[in-house]
Design a protein around this motif. Structure first.
Motif, PDB file in Angstrom:
ATOM      1  N   SER A  92       0.834  -1.193  -0.203  1.00  0.00           N
ATOM      2  CA  SER A  92      -0.109  -0.089   0.130  1.00  0.00           C
ATOM      3  C   SER A  92       0.950   1.374   0.028  1.00  0.00           C
ATOM      4  O   SER A  92       0.551   2.166  -0.496  1.00  0.00           O
ATOM      5  N   LEU A  93       2.060   1.257   0.667  1.00  0.00           N
ATOM      6  CA  LEU A  93       2.797   2.265   0.977  1.00  0.00           C
ATOM      7  C   LEU A  93       3.334   2.503  -0.601  1.00  0.00           C
ATOM      8  O   LEU A  93       3.550   3.835  -0.956  1.00  0.00           O
ATOM      9  N   GLY A  94       3.780   1.517  -1.305  1.00  0.00           N
ATOM     10  CA  GLY A  94       4.509   1.782  -2.460  1.00  0.00           C
ATOM     11  C   GLY A  94       3.627   2.118  -3.579  1.00  0.00           C
ATOM     12  O   GLY A  94       4.088   3.077  -4.487  1.00  0.00           O
ATOM     13  N   ILE A  95       2.269   1.829  -3.512  1.00  0.00           N
ATOM     14  CA  ILE A  95       1.376   2.404  -4.598  1.00  0.00           C
ATOM     15  C   ILE A  95       1.121   3.904  -4.200  1.00  0.00           C
ATOM     16  O   ILE A  95       0.898   4.671  -5.163  1.00  0.00           O
ATOM     17  N   LEU A 121       9.187   7.079  -8.438  1.00  0.00           N
ATOM     18  CA  LEU A 121       8.538   6.351  -9.292  1.00  0.00           C
ATOM     19  C   LEU A 121       9.224   4.821  -8.978  1.00  0.00           C
ATOM     20  O   LEU A 121       8.465   3.758  -8.538  1.00  0.00           O
ATOM     21  N   GLY A 122      10.332   4.708  -9.009  1.00  0.00           N
ATOM     22  CA  GLY A 122      11.250   3.691  -8.801  1.00  0.00           C
ATOM     23  C   GLY A 122      11.109   3.115  -7.248  1.00  0.00           C
ATOM     24  O   GLY A 122      11.093   2.088  -6.965  1.00  0.00           O
ATOM     25  N   ILE A 123      11.260   4.187  -6.189  1.00  0.00           N
ATOM     26  CA  ILE A 123      10.824   3.977  -5.133  1.00  0.00           C
ATOM     27  C   ILE A 123       9.625   3.068  -4.694  1.00  0.00           C
ATOM     28  O   ILE A 123       9.547   1.888  -4.303  1.00  0.00           O
ATOM     29  N   GLY A 124       8.513   3.638  -5.449  1.00  0.00           N
ATOM     30  CA  GLY A 124       7.276   3.301  -5.199  1.00  0.00           C
ATOM     31  C   GLY A 124       7.135   1.830  -5.967  1.00  0.00           C
ATOM     32  O   GLY A 124       6.694   0.960  -5.052  1.00  0.00           O
TER      33      GLY A 124
END
Length: 215
Positions: A92-95, A121-124
């Motif tokens: 959820s955090l990544g999205i 974007l890469g981190i997410g």
């Protein structure tokens, strides 16, 4: 064969598991949002970024891939012994972080911010991918693995196809800022199935008491 396999059967015949359902539904929104933007992102860089060209667009995308690679290696190792609840939280955090990247692009006009939001974007994506893929692979219904993978691919690819065509239309008529904001909205919807499972796990519904029969 198709008639015997699919016609007259409820969706529950093919998918029993809530994790699998949540994954497939979320992936449709996630990859639809991604493909609103990605196929025509080079045009955005050339036309909307000061000093931007095709090389800059390629380097920025490579930056995203490198950041995602590093994040996936780190998070993949971290999640090995984690619970489903923790994996759902990371997903959820990544999205959510991915959604913030789309918002950032809508206000980007310089090369430095272009690279910055590709890092976002890469981190997410690097956070979300190992966690959500792990949930999907470990909760596939036994003896229905190929069916569920096929449903995932089919529904997701249909969403990608429609999003790609729609993204080009929106960018051509209204410009890139509305396109990025729409990608933000669509991607954000993709977190809802996971949040619903998280809510059920954090606040499970009480089991109704069974009344004892009178003697």
């Amino acid at each position: 064969m198709l008639r015997e396999t699919f016609i007259g059967r409820n969706p529950s015949h093919f998918i029993y598991n809530k994790f699998v359902e949540a994954f497939i539904l979320s992936e449709v929104f996630l990859w639809s949002a991604w493909n609103f933007v990605t196929p025509i992102f080079g045009i955005f860089v050339v036309n909307n970024i000061k000093g931007g060209d095709i090389q800059i667009a390629a380097f920025a995308y490579s930056t995203y891939l490198i950041v995602r690679l590093v994040m996936e290696i780190i998070i993949g190792g971290y999640l090995n012994e984690k619970t489903d609840y923790q994996k759902l939280t990371i997903t959820s955090l990544g999205i959510i972080i991915l959604s913030l990247g789309y918002v950032g692009f809508s206000f980007t006009s310089s090369i430095s911010f272009l690279f910055l939001f590709y890092v976002v974007l890469g981190i997410g994506m690097g956070l979300a991918t190992p966690a959500k893929n792990s949930l999907f692979s470990t909760h596939l219904d036994k003896h229905k693995e190929t069916t569920e993978w096929g449903i995932y691919d089919g529904i997701t690819l249909l969403g990608i196809a429609l999003a790609t065509a729609l993204g080009g239309f929106i960018a051509g008529i209204y410009g890139f800022k509305p396109l990025f904001l729409l990608a933000f909205v669509i991607n954000s919807i993709g977190v809802i199935p996971y949040l619903m499972i998280l809510r059920r796990k954090a606040f499970p519904l009480p089991t109704p008491l069974r009344e004892e029969p009178e003697q």
